[in-house]
Scaffold this motif. Structure first.
Motif, PDB file in Angstrom:
ATOM      1  N   ALA A 140      83.454 -81.203 -14.240  1.00 14.11           N
ATOM      2  CA  ALA A 140      84.883 -81.423 -14.456  1.00 14.11           C
ATOM      3  C   ALA A 140      85.257 -82.897 -14.288  1.00 14.11           C
ATOM      4  N   LEU A 141      84.611 -83.566 -13.334  1.00 12.34           N
ATOM      5  CA  LEU A 141      84.950 -84.966 -13.050  1.00 12.34           C
ATOM      6  C   LEU A 141      84.293 -85.945 -14.014  1.00 12.34           C
ATOM      7  N   THR A 142      83.252 -85.513 -14.713  1.00 13.80           N
ATOM      8  CA  THR A 142      82.540 -86.417 -15.635  1.00 13.80           C
ATOM      9  C   THR A 142      82.718 -86.018 -17.090  1.00 13.80           C
ATOM     10  N   ASP A 143      83.514 -84.992 -17.351  1.00 10.80           N
ATOM     11  CA  ASP A 143      83.748 -84.516 -18.720  1.00 10.80           C
ATOM     12  C   ASP A 143      84.498 -85.576 -19.520  1.00 10.80           C
ATOM     13  N   ALA A 146      87.901 -84.602 -21.042  1.00  8.44           N
ATOM     14  CA  ALA A 146      89.039 -84.387 -20.149  1.00  8.44           C
ATOM     15  C   ALA A 146      89.801 -85.690 -19.953  1.00  8.44           C
ATOM     16  N   LYS A 151      91.683 -85.412 -14.434  1.00  5.86           N
ATOM     17  CA  LYS A 151      90.665 -85.658 -13.410  1.00  5.86           C
ATOM     18  C   LYS A 151      91.305 -86.180 -12.120  1.00  5.86           C
ATOM     19  N   SER A 152      92.257 -87.087 -12.280  1.00  6.83           N
ATOM     20  CA  SER A 152      92.934 -87.647 -11.105  1.00  6.83           C
ATOM     21  C   SER A 152      93.697 -86.566 -10.359  1.00  6.83           C
ATOM     22  N   VAL A 175      86.266 -92.348 -10.707  1.00  2.98           N
ATOM     23  CA  VAL A 175      86.242 -91.303 -11.734  1.00  2.98           C
ATOM     24  C   VAL A 175      87.013 -91.740 -12.972  1.00  2.98           C
TER      25      VAL A 175
END
Length: 271
Positions: A140-143, A146, A151-152, A175
């Motif tokens: 989810a954080l590296t998609d 997105a 992400k934040s 991120v």
């Protein structure tokens, strides 16, 4: 970094330390402004090439940087960046990497001034371990599909109110602006910068059961004497180490029982 870039970064670190030693300078505000400059130069490739062009005089590049940043960031950030572009850089990307490091260091300095640097070190380490063990969170954080805002928001839901504000800022920034690094590499870099703030090395200590306070103190003191620097211990518990201890410092891994390693450390110090 090599050659000219390494020397330029060393000079920039000294200027940042001198600047943040002044209690009237808001280190957290400075960090945010330097992070904004990092994002600008990372995005504008032609601009960073101009600012690191060895064919241009240092003064001309400094004036250009000052003009571009005037009104966009505070005087301290503008002066710091202008001073950096006066120096020679081996690669244009090195300048951006250096400004990013100064942004992170300024935030860590703010944590140190607030007396929460130890907390930030531990929180960054623990978050790295959570990411390593949770593939869904890492994805989810590296998609790349997105949005940064999504992400934040995810990070703030995880860290907000549970971690120091500096930790949250550092992780959200990493991120949002990975700049080609893996999330793990970025977190490791932050951990090393935090340790360097106190001129300490980072030792990842894995034991079968939690260490007592006395054991932690003895181990930290023994490692500090062996390596000649203060040592920050990041502690992990893993029953598979079977009652022993594993200590990793950089690329070096030390295995053995707590008693054996401390006894050996004592012999080496004595001999």
């Amino acid at each position: 970094m090599n050659g000219a870039s390494r020397e330029a970064l060393a000079a920039a670190r000294e200027r940042l330390d001198a600047l943040t030693d002044n209690t009237s300078v808001d280190a957290a505000k400075l960090a945010g402004e330097l992070a904004a400059v990092t994002a600008l130069l990372d995005r504008e490739v032609s601009l960073r090439r101009v600012l690191t062009d060895p064919a241009q005089s240092g003064e001309a590049k400094a004036l250009l940087a000052a003009r571009l940043l005037s009104g966009q960031v505070g005087g301290e950030a503008a002066d710091l960046v202008s001073g950096m572009v006066r120096n020679r850089w081996s690669r244009s990307r090195d300048l951006v990497d250096a400004i990013e490091e100064l942004a992170d260091t300024a935030d860590l300095t703010a944590a140190q001034q607030a007396g929460v640097l130890d907390d930030v070190e531990d929180e960054v380490f623990r978050f790295g371990r959570i990411v390593a063990s949770d593939t869904g969170l890492r994805s989810a954080l590296t998609d790349r599909s997105a949005s940064v805002s999504a992400k934040s928001a995810l990070l703030r839901s995880l860290l907000g109110g549970k971690a120091q504000a500096v930790t949250e800022r550092l992780v959200v920034r990493l991120v949002a602006q990975p700049r080609g690094r893996s999330l793990e590499a970025g977190l490791e870099s932050l951990s090393k910068l935090a340790a360097a703030r106190r001129d300490r090395m980072v030792a990842v200590v894995t034991t079968a059961v939690p260490l007592t306070d006395q054991q932690k103190q003895r181990l930290g003191a023994a490692l500090a004497k062996l390596y000649g620097r203060q040592m920050h211990l990041n502690l992990e518990v893993d029953p598979e180490v079977l009652g022993g201890i594993q200590v990793q410092i950089g690329d070096e891994v030390i295995n053995g029982t707590i008693a054996d390693r401390l006894e050996e450390a004592s012999r080496r110090m004595a001999g």
